[in-house]
Design a protein around this motif. Structure first.
Motif, mmCIF file in Angstrom:
data_model
loop_
_atom_site.group_PDB
_atom_site.id
_atom_site.type_symbol
_atom_site.label_atom_id
_atom_site.label_comp_id
_atom_site.label_asym_id
_atom_site.label_seq_id
_atom_site.Cartn_x
_atom_site.Cartn_y
_atom_site.Cartn_z
ATOM 1 N N ALA A 33 0.839 -1.209 0.000
ATOM 2 C CA ALA A 33 0.000 0.000 0.000
ATOM 3 C C ALA A 33 0.869 1.253 0.000
ATOM 4 C CB ALA A 33 -0.918 -0.005 1.218
ATOM 5 N N TRP A 34 1.952 1.215 0.761
ATOM 6 C CA TRP A 34 2.878 2.358 0.829
ATOM 7 C C TRP A 34 3.459 2.635 -0.544
ATOM 8 C CZ3 TRP A 34 4.008 6.313 3.599
ATOM 9 C CH2 TRP A 34 5.261 6.940 3.527
ATOM 10 N N TRP A 35 3.872 1.551 -1.215
ATOM 11 C CA TRP A 35 4.438 1.712 -2.545
ATOM 12 C C TRP A 35 3.378 2.266 -3.507
ATOM 13 C CZ3 TRP A 35 3.320 -0.644 -7.280
ATOM 14 C CH2 TRP A 35 4.244 -0.341 -8.302
ATOM 15 N N PHE A 106 -9.202 -5.626 0.554
ATOM 16 C CA PHE A 106 -9.852 -5.055 1.720
ATOM 17 C C PHE A 106 -8.844 -4.524 2.737
ATOM 18 C CE2 PHE A 106 -12.977 -7.557 -0.319
ATOM 19 C CZ PHE A 106 -14.163 -6.889 -0.114
ATOM 20 N N VAL A 107 -7.613 -4.986 2.631
ATOM 21 C CA VAL A 107 -6.563 -4.478 3.516
ATOM 22 C C VAL A 107 -5.740 -3.402 2.797
ATOM 23 C CG1 VAL A 107 -4.453 -5.113 4.746
ATOM 24 C CG2 VAL A 107 -6.461 -6.574 4.874
ATOM 25 N N VAL A 108 -5.396 -3.678 1.534
ATOM 26 C CA VAL A 108 -4.496 -2.761 0.823
ATOM 27 C C VAL A 108 -5.165 -1.421 0.534
ATOM 28 C CG1 VAL A 108 -3.256 -2.398 -1.347
ATOM 29 C CG2 VAL A 108 -3.063 -4.574 -0.150
ATOM 30 N N GLN A 109 -6.438 -1.459 0.112
ATOM 31 C CA GLN A 109 -7.055 -0.201 -0.305
ATOM 32 C C GLN A 109 -7.240 0.816 0.827
ATOM 33 O OE1 GLN A 109 -10.369 -0.841 -2.914
ATOM 34 N NE2 GLN A 109 -9.020 -1.498 -4.574
ATOM 35 N N PRO A 110 -7.759 0.411 1.999
ATOM 36 C CA PRO A 110 -7.831 1.417 3.080
ATOM 37 C C PRO A 110 -6.455 1.946 3.475
ATOM 38 C CG PRO A 110 -9.069 -0.551 3.669
ATOM 39 C CD PRO A 110 -8.326 -0.867 2.414
ATOM 40 N N LEU A 111 -5.449 1.067 3.457
ATOM 41 C CA LEU A 111 -4.096 1.521 3.809
ATOM 42 C C LEU A 111 -3.576 2.493 2.770
ATOM 43 C CD1 LEU A 111 -2.288 -1.700 5.095
ATOM 44 C CD2 LEU A 111 -3.101 0.254 6.409
ATOM 45 N N PHE A 137 8.885 6.507 8.088
ATOM 46 C CA PHE A 137 7.756 5.618 7.860
ATOM 47 C C PHE A 137 7.139 5.182 9.190
ATOM 48 C CE2 PHE A 137 6.102 1.288 7.451
ATOM 49 C CZ PHE A 137 5.090 1.522 6.529
ATOM 50 N N PHE A 138 7.988 4.746 10.126
ATOM 51 C CA PHE A 138 7.453 4.208 11.379
ATOM 52 C C PHE A 138 7.006 5.289 12.359
ATOM 53 C CE2 PHE A 138 9.678 0.287 10.049
ATOM 54 C CZ PHE A 138 8.584 -0.556 10.122
ATOM 55 N N THR A 139 7.664 6.465 12.341
ATOM 56 C CA THR A 139 7.311 7.466 13.348
ATOM 57 C C THR A 139 6.330 8.514 12.842
ATOM 58 O OG1 THR A 139 9.229 8.820 12.774
ATOM 59 C CG2 THR A 139 9.512 7.242 14.562
ATOM 60 N N VAL A 140 6.152 8.603 11.534
ATOM 61 C CA VAL A 140 5.214 9.608 11.009
ATOM 62 C C VAL A 140 4.093 8.946 10.201
ATOM 63 C CG1 VAL A 140 4.968 11.637 9.535
ATOM 64 C CG2 VAL A 140 6.980 11.404 10.988
ATOM 65 N N ALA A 141 4.479 8.177 9.170
ATOM 66 C CA ALA A 141 3.449 7.634 8.275
ATOM 67 C C ALA A 141 2.516 6.659 9.014
ATOM 68 C CB ALA A 141 4.104 6.939 7.088
#
Lengths: 227, 355
Positions: A33-35, A106-111, A137-141
């Protein structure tokens, strides 16, 4: 006891399947999803289409292909056998693999939409505050996409609970091994055992409803899935 | 020491092509109209905008050259964006500590307390960003950038998103930064008033090219630059407090061309003070007026005239070598026979003390 031993086993398998599937999906769905949210690759739309495919594809079609792939003569199943393992069709592992594909959007799209909504700015700010890409990524996104994670987890979980077609195709209907709730209900109806079917259906209905209520209550800006 | 930058960036129709060098102390303003490339240049310096073949050297350290690019998180800089952009999931305190926590021990030159005190955000530490006003948020953002002890502080129009009242709430803090910290600041602005107040050095940008660079007092009085055009032309004059007059509540400010008399200032003798003199407030006489209420009259020489058409001309005067702009009617200029070299008296009717 109204629920038989078989029914309880089906309930247990269903919950275990949903939990394992959701965890795996969060693990692989998050980087995907991030990509998808950040990439400017021109053929990104193809990956998006593949991810969304289970939304429109009949579950039996997906199940059929998976059965062929995972069975003893399929590429994956064949490889497993060559390595001394057992083919994955008609096993719990096979069910997990099927569910991961089935519930992926259902997991990728909301993310993905949660990550997109953050925008570039907070990450640029973090970059100017000495945070490396992984750190950002871990502390902000991830914290800013918190509601998206909740939505993704609940939707992935709930969707896996109600799985039928894919499970039937690749898991078969082995009580205590691969028989999940929805199939148990189907069996009860086939056998005209309406009382049991009622109880099991009520369990599923209540479960799904209460989970969605939690999501909507915690996250007002929630949108289910955007095709 | 200086900061040297060379960038060539193409984004669709827009292109930025600059090579510039500015001092590694004081405040340098990047000034120009919207869309001239100020923000792009600042982002390129921060490493947020990547371009091939650029070059950037800050304080003897190369941040970017042909085949080397220091990623933004490894550049010792502080960046304040146009919008405050605080992390909404963190308290003000955690926002301030975010960058600080990531520094090595020896890099923490500015203490957190100092940053908090300079920007006056001590009372806000336990609040969440959404509980703050726009001005408060921007002050926290500036303190957050300062708390990483940057070798270079980049400010991208930090006041642009604020209304006039909030602007005036923040300006004093920026002025004190300028005075009390030795961090070089690069300040993007399209407001000449902010530039006149805050900047020492100026880089004028126009359509992605550098038009001129120099000291603020110099460029503001150059008649060939757009700064001297428009209705609110002004001069910026550097002075030093020479003394006070308690009887009439006045302060004397010395500059190479003489002494300004202004209303009593609270600062002691010896403090540098910047004056802003509007060209419309400077009139020209050929003889020294003896009986007049105007206190600030200086002998001057006409250096240059700019006729923009219409009824007025802008005259650049040199007072002891210091340029002061005057705007008079073309009729007066003709009747007084003003031309380069004419000896005149400049009567300054009003001055604004800036910092």
């Amino acid at each position: 006891m109204i629920l038989s031993e078989n029914d309880l086993a089906a309930l247990g398998i269903t919950l275990r399947l949903a939990v394992v599937t959701t965890l795996i999906l969060l693990l692989i769905g998050t980087p995907l999803a991030w990509w998808l949210a950040r990439s400017r690759w021109r053929f990104k739309f193809m990956i998006e289409a593949i991810v969304a495919l289970p939304l429109v594809l009949p579950p039996t079609v997906l199940g059929f292909y998976l059965l062929v792939a995972l069975g003893p003569h399929g590429p994956v199943g064949g490889l497993m056998e060559a390595l001394g393992g057992r083919p994955l069709a008609f096993t719990f592992t096979g069910l997990v693999i099927g569910s991961v594909f089935y519930s992926l959007p259902f997991v990728v799209q909301p993310l993905q939409s949660a990550f997109s909504a953050i925008g570039r700015r907070p990450l640029e700010v973090a970059a100017t505050l000495r945070a490396s890409p992984l750190d950002r990524f871990f502390t902000v996104a991830v914290p800013l996409a918190g509601p998206g994670f909740l939505t993704a987890a609940v939707l992935g979980f709930a969707h896996t609970l109600g799985e039928f077609g894919v499970v039937l195709m690749i898991g078969g209907n082995i009580p205590g091994v691969t028989q999940v709730l929805s199939i148990a209900i189907y069996d009860h109806v086939e056998a005209l055992e309406y009382t049991q079917a009622h109880w099991l259906s009520a369990v599923l209905l209540l479960f799904s409803f209460s989970m969605l209520m939690v999501v909507y209550a915690l996250n007002r800006r929630f949108s289910v899935v955007q095709p | 020491m200086s900061i040297d930058a060379r960038f060539r960036i193409r984004r669709g129709e827009f292109s930025l092509d600059v090579a510039l060098s500015f001092p590694e102390r004081g405040v340098t303003a990047l000034f120009g109209p919207s869309g001239c490339g100020k923000t792009t240049l600042l982002r390129a310096i921060a490493g947020l905008e990547r371009c091939d073949g650029g070059f950037l050297k800050v304080g003897g350290e190369v941040w970017q050259e042909e085949d080397f690019f220091l990623p933004p998180h490894k550049r010792p800089l502080g960046y304040v964006f146009q919008e405050p952009s605080l992390f909404s999931h963190l308290t003000v305190r955690a926002n301030l500590q975010y960058g600080r926590k990531r520094l090595r021990e020896g890099e923490r030159k500015v203490s957190l307390e100092r940053a908090v005190e300079l920007l006056g955000v001590g009372a806000l530490l336990d609040r969440r960003p959404h509980q703050l006003s726009g001005g408060e948020q921007q002050r926290v953002a500036i303190a957050r950038a300062l708390a990483v002890s940057p070798s270079l502080l980049l400010l991208d129009e930090p006041l642009a998103a604020l209304d006039l009242k909030r602007k005036h709430e923040i300006l004093p803090y920026l002025e004190s930064l300028h005075r009390e910290l030795r961090i070089p600041v690069l300040y993007v602005s399209h407001s000449r008033d902010e530039v006149a107040r805050l900047a020492d050095h100026l880089v004028l940008l126009e359509a992605g090219r550098v038009q001129a660079t120099g000291r603020v007092s110099e460029l503001f009085s150059r008649l060939d630059l757009p700064l001297a055009r428009g209705p609110d032309t002004e001069s910026v004059i550097e002075t030093v407090i020479a003394g006070h007059d308690d009887r009439f509540e006045l302060t004397f400010l010395d500059f190479p061309g003489g002494r300004f008399t202004v209303p009593r200032d609270h600062r002691p003798t010896g403090v540098p003070v910047r004056l802003q003199v509007k060209a419309n407030d400077v009139s020209i006489t050929l003889e020294h007026q003896e009986k007049t209420s105007i206190l600030n009259i200086f002998p001057a020489v006409v250096d240059e005239l700019a006729d923009e058409g219409g009824s007025r001309v802008t005259v650049r005067l040199l007072v002891g070598g210091v340029p002061i702009l005057s705007r008079v009617t073309r009729k007066s200029a003709t009747e007084l026979g003003l031309r380069p070299g004419t000896a005149v008296y400049a009567q300054v009717k009003g001055v604004a003390v800036l910092s």
